[in-house]
Design a protein around this motif. Structure first.
Motif, PDB file in Angstrom:
ATOM      1  N   UNK A 474      -4.413 -16.669  -8.193  1.00 30.91           N
ATOM      2  CA  UNK A 474      -3.038 -16.474  -7.541  1.00 30.91           C
ATOM      3  C   UNK A 474      -2.276 -15.635  -8.144  1.00 30.91           C
ATOM      4  N   UNK A 475      -2.849 -15.221  -9.344  1.00 26.33           N
ATOM      5  CA  UNK A 475      -1.989 -13.866 -10.048  1.00 26.33           C
ATOM      6  C   UNK A 475      -2.626 -12.825  -9.701  1.00 26.33           C
ATOM      7  N   UNK A 476      -3.321 -12.633  -8.525  1.00 28.48           N
ATOM      8  CA  UNK A 476      -3.993 -11.331  -7.987  1.00 28.48           C
ATOM      9  C   UNK A 476      -2.517 -10.630  -7.415  1.00 28.48           C
ATOM     10  N   UNK A 477      -2.771  -9.232  -7.821  1.00 24.96           N
ATOM     11  CA  UNK A 477      -1.142  -8.610  -7.577  1.00 24.96           C
ATOM     12  C   UNK A 477      -1.755  -7.046  -7.116  1.00 24.96           C
ATOM     13  N   UNK A 478      -0.617  -6.597  -6.455  1.00 23.59           N
ATOM     14  CA  UNK A 478      -0.836  -5.242  -6.039  1.00 23.59           C
ATOM     15  C   UNK A 478       0.701  -4.634  -6.219  1.00 23.59           C
ATOM     16  N   UNK A 479       0.268  -3.342  -6.706  1.00 22.20           N
ATOM     17  CA  UNK A 479       1.578  -2.406  -7.386  1.00 22.20           C
ATOM     18  C   UNK A 479       1.242  -1.145  -6.865  1.00 22.20           C
ATOM     19  N   UNK A 480       2.108  -0.095  -7.282  1.00 21.78           N
ATOM     20  CA  UNK A 480       2.167   1.324  -7.156  1.00 21.78           C
ATOM     21  C   UNK A 480       1.456   2.162  -8.437  1.00 21.78           C
ATOM     22  N   UNK A 481       0.856   3.129  -8.121  1.00 20.66           N
ATOM     23  CA  UNK A 481       0.663   4.258  -8.969  1.00 20.66           C
ATOM     24  C   UNK A 481       1.713   5.492  -8.533  1.00 20.66           C
ATOM     25  N   UNK A 482       2.751   5.908  -9.398  1.00 18.74           N
ATOM     26  CA  UNK A 482       3.533   6.836  -9.134  1.00 18.74           C
ATOM     27  C   UNK A 482       3.223   7.883 -10.168  1.00 18.74           C
ATOM     28  N   UNK A 483       3.014   9.373  -9.373  1.00 22.57           N
ATOM     29  CA  UNK A 483       2.814  10.503 -10.315  1.00 22.57           C
ATOM     30  C   UNK A 483       4.079  11.146 -10.544  1.00 22.57           C
ATOM     31  N   UNK A 484       4.615  11.004 -12.018  1.00 20.91           N
ATOM     32  CA  UNK A 484       5.731  11.467 -12.350  1.00 20.91           C
ATOM     33  C   UNK A 484       5.682  12.053 -13.656  1.00 20.91           C
ATOM     34  N   UNK A 485       6.120  13.451 -13.794  1.00 23.77           N
ATOM     35  CA  UNK A 485       6.043  14.178 -15.000  1.00 23.77           C
ATOM     36  C   UNK A 485       4.771  14.466 -15.707  1.00 23.77           C
ATOM     37  N   UNK A 486       3.855  14.698 -14.505  1.00 34.41           N
ATOM     38  CA  UNK A 486       2.405  15.036 -15.053  1.00 34.41           C
ATOM     39  C   UNK A 486       1.495  13.963 -15.219  1.00 34.41           C
ATOM     40  N   UNK A 487       1.796  12.510 -15.044  1.00 33.75           N
ATOM     41  CA  UNK A 487       1.041  11.490 -15.623  1.00 33.75           C
ATOM     42  C   UNK A 487       1.228  10.422 -14.216  1.00 33.75           C
ATOM     43  N   UNK A 488       0.134   9.535 -14.243  1.00 37.05           N
ATOM     44  CA  UNK A 488       0.284   8.415 -13.411  1.00 37.05           C
ATOM     45  C   UNK A 488       0.846   7.316 -14.342  1.00 37.05           C
ATOM     46  N   UNK A 489       1.562   6.658 -13.526  1.00 36.62           N
ATOM     47  CA  UNK A 489       2.385   5.387 -14.312  1.00 36.62           C
ATOM     48  C   UNK A 489       2.446   4.178 -13.074  1.00 36.62           C
ATOM     49  N   UNK A 490       2.275   2.882 -13.906  1.00 35.38           N
ATOM     50  CA  UNK A 490       2.654   1.848 -12.827  1.00 35.38           C
ATOM     51  C   UNK A 490       3.981   1.534 -12.672  1.00 35.38           C
ATOM     52  N   UNK A 491       4.072   1.298 -11.176  1.00 33.58           N
ATOM     53  CA  UNK A 491       5.396   1.099 -10.755  1.00 33.58           C
ATOM     54  C   UNK A 491       5.454  -0.189  -9.670  1.00 33.58           C
ATOM     55  N   UNK A 492       6.174  -1.348 -10.133  1.00 31.49           N
ATOM     56  CA  UNK A 492       5.967  -2.533  -9.243  1.00 31.49           C
ATOM     57  C   UNK A 492       7.446  -2.922  -8.834  1.00 31.49           C
ATOM     58  N   UNK A 493       7.687  -2.864  -7.375  1.00 30.17           N
ATOM     59  CA  UNK A 493       8.914  -3.113  -6.937  1.00 30.17           C
ATOM     60  C   UNK A 493       8.883  -4.443  -6.346  1.00 30.17           C
ATOM     61  N   UNK A 494       7.761  -5.481  -6.480  1.00 26.66           N
ATOM     62  CA  UNK A 494       7.889  -6.827  -6.086  1.00 26.66           C
ATOM     63  C   UNK A 494       8.970  -7.724  -6.824  1.00 26.66           C
ATOM     64  N   UNK A 495       9.536  -8.446  -6.332  1.00 26.36           N
ATOM     65  CA  UNK A 495      10.914  -9.006  -7.101  1.00 26.36           C
ATOM     66  C   UNK A 495      10.005 -10.065  -8.149  1.00 26.36           C
ATOM     67  N   UNK A 496      10.460 -10.249  -9.313  1.00 26.33           N
ATOM     68  CA  UNK A 496       9.734 -10.779 -10.229  1.00 26.33           C
ATOM     69  C   UNK A 496       9.844 -12.173 -10.085  1.00 26.33           C
ATOM     70  N   UNK A 497      10.643 -12.921  -8.925  1.00 24.59           N
ATOM     71  CA  UNK A 497      10.654 -14.087  -8.672  1.00 24.59           C
ATOM     72  C   UNK A 497       9.248 -14.615  -8.307  1.00 24.59           C
ATOM     73  N   UNK A 498       8.331 -13.562  -7.571  1.00 26.84           N
ATOM     74  CA  UNK A 498       7.013 -13.758  -7.041  1.00 26.84           C
ATOM     75  C   UNK A 498       6.129 -14.771  -8.088  1.00 26.84           C
ATOM     76  N   UNK A 499       6.290 -14.617  -9.045  1.00 28.51           N
ATOM     77  CA  UNK A 499       5.404 -15.407  -9.982  1.00 28.51           C
ATOM     78  C   UNK A 499       5.800 -16.964 -10.211  1.00 28.51           C
ATOM     79  N   UNK A 500       7.245 -17.258 -10.046  1.00 28.35           N
ATOM     80  CA  UNK A 500       7.898 -18.382 -10.061  1.00 28.35           C
ATOM     81  C   UNK A 500       7.646 -19.211  -8.674  1.00 28.35           C
TER      82      UNK A 500
END
Length: 666
Positions: A474-500
């Motif tokens: 159930x901890x399977x998750x989807x998020x975003x990779x954003x290309x900022x300042x010449x490098x890919x970085x993780x970016x997660x906009x799902x509200x933190x309450x999803x885990x609870x």
């Protein structure tokens, strides 16, 4: 038929080179080829070969038990094939250092021994084991083939050497050599042709990869639940265990795959381009990226299905160690797949969250679907994302989702003419992680920031009992990779309450499931793990007492049963079987005539020497059948029948009569 000098030794060197046991191969080669220089021989009876054959069987079974407890069934079989030369070594030593070049085949198999015991063997079938052992060494080497042309060269050269020693003299050596080269070249071309065909079929059949493990992602496409209606069903099954000493309270995302094209609620990885990852010089490390000096270290325990699977790795993984697999592949979107591994892998990895080895963005990473384009443009305009620096735009977009959206496991479709994603952004503003990740990727692209869709697992649940993080299905998750300042970085906009929210929906029986999962995990560690400190590495030592017992029985010639000493009684030793053999009449006569047997000579070698010294006046051939019966009467635990004993006496008297020597009273 015996192999030519040095042929068996060279074959063992090939075996040692291919199986990475070269030192062992050299030792065995010296032992076997050394028999041509050492004149000392063992006078082994038929019963001795029975025991040596049983010893080889015990070694073979013990090896199989050990390898089966360390590998999957197919890998246990392959490992056993690699160790066949070692398992059969006692039998080979008995032959090459024995007085006879042939071994009775019935000594090798219990079935034939019983048949021989029932009927007796007047004309036993014998075999020289050197050529069968030569072939088995080839098979053992091929199971560990490192797939280099030199292996085929070695096989071709040694096979040609063996065939040359038995070739017919009727054919021209030149013609014979040309035919051998033709056949060998055709075999090499055919072998590589089939291998290349297999590789092409594997690349063309994308669906083959989807069965790598129970819940592994397909690195080519991800079917989301966007647009479905109903309630998401969650599973409490533990899929990963993560050891991260300094990670308490820190979020961590382990990625399986990422994608760059969206169409009809499905994400695709266009032109993923899987490439093979090479081992580093230490033969333990799979290198993915150059370390940056601020790496973090974690250990992941993950099950593989049929030895295959997708690795779960954080962004910026530098290298992976202690990964017991044969092949590792990575694509340009950060997906890593492995092949030919055990059922459980526990690998250690270093990662730098600020680094990434994903490919640079292209025009696909800025493309948005036409159906959602109008809605995306409106949201981007309202937030003024185009007028912000990329890092500030990410912060603004995260605030937009955290303030105005909620997490929900309830699935809702589109609203009238609206698509499901448009309905999520405009109306419901409630959904699960696939909605948030997909919407965020497309909004960033509409704002001119390259972005990709990533899937994997979130590491957040710490277990004090196991002292590690537990990652459930159930901890399977989807998020975003954003290309900022010449490098890919993780970016997660799902509200933190999803885990609870998901934890609240878990089963009340989850603690019981966890205990059972822990038991299975402990068993898997024992079965598949490296077990550097476990007791199973000593499993092979359990065979030593049994082997010593068999060796003792093999070399203990005098087995005299002593009666229990009672008061006033003297112990009486039993008479050894076969001491009254009629054969001793022949031996006695030869000694009287002056043919003295040397201490190191077997009876057969003694007869051969007498035959050479008398220049044909004495023939050893008629004595072979007599000697076989005598050995059975003397050494076989089952002895011989009364009829066979009478026959031995008749054969002895006939031989004495044929040689004009009257029989003597014993």
């Amino acid at each position: 038929m015996k192999t030519p000098p040095l042929l068996l030794g060279m074959t063992l060197l090939l075996w040692g080179w291919q199986t990475d046991h070269l030192i062992l191969g050299i030792i065995i080669a010296l032992l076997l080829e050394g028999s041509r220089l050492i004149t000392m021989r063992w006078d082994l009876a038929y019963s001795d070969f029975n025991r040596i054959s049983d010893l080889c069987t015990v070694i073979f079974v013990g090896m199989f038990i050990y390898f089966y407890s360390s590998n999957t069934s197919p890998k246990a079989i392959m490992a056993m094939f690699q160790w066949i030369p070692v398992a059969l070594l006692p039998l080979m030593l008995a032959q090459v250092y024995g007085t006879s070049d042939q071994i009775d085949i019935s000594a090798l198999f219990l079935f034939f021994r019983r048949k021989k015991g029932e009927k007796g063997a007047e004309n036993p079938t014998t075999l020289n084991l050197t050529y069968p052992y030569f072939v088995l060494c080839f098979l053992s080497a091929s199971t560990a083939n490192m797939k280099t042309p030199w292996f085929y060269v070695g096989v071709f050269g040694l096979s040609g050497w063996a065939l040359w020693s038995i070739r017919s003299k009727r054919f021209s050596p030149v013609l014979w050599t040309l035919l051998l080269l033709l056949v060998g070249s055709a075999g090499y071309v055919g072998h590589h042709g089939l291998r290349n065909l297999q590789m092409v079929l594997e690349k063309k059949t994308v669906s083959w990869f989807t069965d790598l493990s129970q819940r592994d992602r397909d690195p080519y496409q991800a079917n989301t639940a966007i647009g479905d209606v109903g309630q998401l069903k969650l599973s409490d099954r533990i899929v990963l265990r993560v050891h991260w000493k300094s990670g308490k309270g820190q979020p961590l995302l382990l990625r399986e795959a990422s994608y760059n094209a969206y169409r009809a609620s499905t994400w695709f990885a266009l032109h993923p381009g899987f490439k093979k990852v090479r081992l580093a010089r230490d033969r333990k490390t799979w290198q993915f990226n150059t370390p940056g000096g601020s790496e973090k270290v974690i250990t992941v325990s993950q099950a593989l299905k049929r030895g295959k699977g997708m690795l779960k790795l954080p962004m910026g993984t530098c290298d992976v160690t202690n990964l017991p697999v044969m092949r590792v592949f990575k694509n340009q979107f950060g997906a890593v797949k492995v092949e030919e591994g055990p059922g459980l892998v526990q690998y250690r990895l270093r990662f730098n969250p600020a680094g990434s080895w994903d490919s640079a963005p292209d025009k696909t990473d800025l493309k948005v679907p036409d159906k959602e384009k109008q809605t995306l443009e409106r949201v981007v305009g309202e937030l003024e994302l185009r007028n912000m620096p990329p890092q500030k735009a990410l912060k603004a977009l995260d605030g937009f989702f955290q303030k105005n959206f909620t997490y929900s496991l309830t699935l809702e479709g589109g609203g009238g003419r609206q698509t499901a994603l448009e309905n999520f952004l405009v109306n419901t503003r409630s959904g699960h992680c696939e909605y948030f990740a997909s919407a965020t990727v497309l909004l960033l692209r509409a704002a001119g920031i390259p972005a990709r869709y990533a899937t994997g697992y979130a590491v957040r649940e710490f277990s004090p009992m196991e002292d590690c993080f537990l990652v459930r299905a159930r901890h399977a998750h989807a998020w975003v990779l954003a290309y900022v300042n010449g490098v890919w970085q993780d970016f997660d906009t799902t509200p933190p309450s999803w885990f609870t929210v998901e934890q609240a929906a878990s089963s009340t029986l989850e603690p019981l499931y966890d205990i059972w999962s822990w038991i299975l995990f402990q068993y898997s560690q024992w079965r598949w793990g490296e077990r550097e400190g476990g007791w199973t590495r000593y499993l092979g030592w359990l065979l030593i007492p049994l082997i010593l017992l068999l060796v003792r029985r093999l070399y203990t010639r005098k087995r005299v049963k002593q009666s229990k000493k009672e008061k006033g009684e003297r112990p009486v030793a039993e008479t050894r079987s076969g001491t009254d053999s009629a054969f001793y009449l022949i031996e006695k006569k030869l000694l009287v005539q002056g043919y003295v047997r040397k201490p190191w000579e077997s009876l057969f070698k003694w007869f051969k020497r007498i035959e050479e010294e008398t220049s044909g006046g004495f023939s050893s051939e008629p004595l072979e059948a007599i000697l076989a019966l005598h050995y059975r009467y003397r050494f076989d635990p089952n002895g011989i029948t009364g009829e066979e004993r009478d026959r031995l006496g008749v054969l002895v008297q006939d031989w004495l009569a044929d040689n004009n020597q009257p029989g003597l009273d014993s």
